[in-house]
Write a protein that holds these residues in place. Structure first.
Motif, PDB file in Angstrom:
ATOM      1  N   LYS A  42       0.837  -1.195   0.000  1.00 25.00           N
ATOM      2  CA  LYS A  42       0.000   0.000   0.000  1.00 25.00           C
ATOM      3  C   LYS A  42       0.875   1.250   0.000  1.00 25.00           C
ATOM      4  CE  LYS A  42      -3.822  -2.404   2.038  1.00 25.00           C
ATOM      5  NZ  LYS A  42      -4.798  -2.500   3.076  1.00 25.00           N
ATOM      6  N   ASP A  91      -2.713   5.843   1.022  1.00 26.53           N
ATOM      7  CA  ASP A  91      -3.793   4.943   1.417  1.00 26.53           C
ATOM      8  C   ASP A  91      -4.035   5.020   2.927  1.00 26.53           C
ATOM      9  OD1 ASP A  91      -4.008   4.028  -1.247  1.00 26.53           O
ATOM     10  OD2 ASP A  91      -2.511   2.459  -0.884  1.00 26.53           O
ATOM     11  N   LEU A  92      -2.956   4.963   3.699  1.00 22.89           N
ATOM     12  CA  LEU A  92      -3.089   5.062   5.154  1.00 22.89           C
ATOM     13  C   LEU A  92      -3.595   6.443   5.546  1.00 22.89           C
ATOM     14  CD1 LEU A  92      -2.781   3.929   8.007  1.00 22.89           C
ATOM     15  CD2 LEU A  92      -0.369   4.624   7.937  1.00 22.89           C
ATOM     16  N   ARG A 134      -5.498   8.506   3.857  1.00 21.26           N
ATOM     17  CA  ARG A 134      -6.923   8.584   3.546  1.00 21.26           C
ATOM     18  C   ARG A 134      -7.741   7.813   4.575  1.00 21.26           C
ATOM     19  NH1 ARG A 134      -6.808   6.214  -1.176  1.00 21.26           N
ATOM     20  NH2 ARG A 134      -5.628   7.905  -2.083  1.00 21.26           N
ATOM     21  N   TYR A 135      -7.286   6.625   4.936  1.00 20.50           N
ATOM     22  CA  TYR A 135      -7.989   5.772   5.902  1.00 20.50           C
ATOM     23  C   TYR A 135      -8.088   6.451   7.270  1.00 20.50           C
ATOM     24  CZ  TYR A 135      -9.193   1.462   8.429  1.00 20.50           C
ATOM     25  OH  TYR A 135      -9.808   0.512   9.203  1.00 20.50           O
ATOM     26  N   CYS A 136      -7.019   7.143   7.664  1.00 19.03           N
ATOM     27  CA  CYS A 136      -6.983   7.797   8.977  1.00 19.03           C
ATOM     28  C   CYS A 136      -7.536   9.219   8.957  1.00 19.03           C
ATOM     29  CB  CYS A 136      -5.550   7.831   9.509  1.00 19.03           C
ATOM     30  SG  CYS A 136      -4.898   6.228   9.959  1.00 19.03           S
ATOM     31  N   TYR A 180      -5.145   7.458  16.693  1.00 17.34           N
ATOM     32  CA  TYR A 180      -4.946   6.782  15.411  1.00 17.34           C
ATOM     33  C   TYR A 180      -4.397   5.362  15.532  1.00 17.34           C
ATOM     34  CZ  TYR A 180      -5.705  11.362  13.371  1.00 17.34           C
ATOM     35  OH  TYR A 180      -6.245  12.564  13.013  1.00 17.34           O
ATOM     36  N   LYS A 203      -6.754   2.590  14.464  1.00 18.03           N
ATOM     37  CA  LYS A 203      -7.021   2.679  13.023  1.00 18.03           C
ATOM     38  C   LYS A 203      -5.845   2.136  12.217  1.00 18.03           C
ATOM     39  CE  LYS A 203     -10.240   6.463  12.768  1.00 18.03           C
ATOM     40  NZ  LYS A 203     -10.785   7.303  11.748  1.00 18.03           N
ATOM     41  N   SER A 242      -5.624  -1.617  12.578  1.00 12.78           N
ATOM     42  CA  SER A 242      -6.689  -2.236  11.780  1.00 12.78           C
ATOM     43  C   SER A 242      -6.358  -2.196  10.288  1.00 12.78           C
ATOM     44  CB  SER A 242      -8.007  -1.501  12.048  1.00 12.78           C
ATOM     45  OG  SER A 242      -9.019  -1.962  11.194  1.00 12.78           O
ATOM     46  N   PHE A 243      -5.835  -1.077   9.833  1.00 11.04           N
ATOM     47  CA  PHE A 243      -5.486  -0.918   8.421  1.00 11.04           C
ATOM     48  C   PHE A 243      -4.484  -1.978   7.977  1.00 11.04           C
ATOM     49  CE2 PHE A 243      -2.908   1.069   5.035  1.00 11.04           C
ATOM     50  CZ  PHE A 243      -3.907   1.384   4.116  1.00 11.04           C
ATOM     51  N   TYR A 244      -3.507  -2.250   8.830  1.00 10.91           N
ATOM     52  CA  TYR A 244      -2.465  -3.228   8.486  1.00 10.91           C
ATOM     53  C   TYR A 244      -2.749  -4.627   9.046  1.00 10.91           C
ATOM     54  CZ  TYR A 244       0.428   0.515   6.596  1.00 10.91           C
ATOM     55  OH  TYR A 244       0.913   1.554   5.835  1.00 10.91           O
TER      56      TYR A 244
END
Length: 92
Positions: A35, A39-40, A42-44, A65, A68, A71-73
């Motif tokens: 990624k 991407d990270l 935007r997610y956060c 964060y 988050k 969870s993302f990874y």
């Protein structure tokens, strides 16, 4: 005195073992997942430059964060902070 200096070196080693590894883990997990920083970000809901600073160790993400990012990874917060899972942690 020699024993005192040796003790200080041991404390330094222990400190290294327990230091936060957020920057290293962010880079490792990003590369592993394929990624992008964007991407990270935007997610956060943060800027790409914020993620870049986290990865370079210039700043650290707010505690808000951490779940988050984990969870993302798909990793635990423990892994994000220390580079180890709970059962891998060694104490004295």
């Amino acid at each position: 005195m020699n024993g005192f200096i040796k003790s200080l070196k041991e404390v330094g080693k222990m400190k290294d073992n327990y230091s936060l590894h957020i920057a290293e883990m962010l880079v490792e997990q990003r590369k592993k997942s394929g990624k992008l920083q964007e991407d990270l970000a935007r997610y956060c809901g943060v800027s790409k430059s914020a993620v870049s600073k986290w990865e370079k160790g210039i700043s650290r993400p707010s505690i808000f964060y951490l779940p988050k990012i984990a969870s993302f990874y798909h990793i635990t917060i423990q892994k994000l902070l220390t580079g180890n899972e709970k059962d891998e942690q060694t104490f004295f």
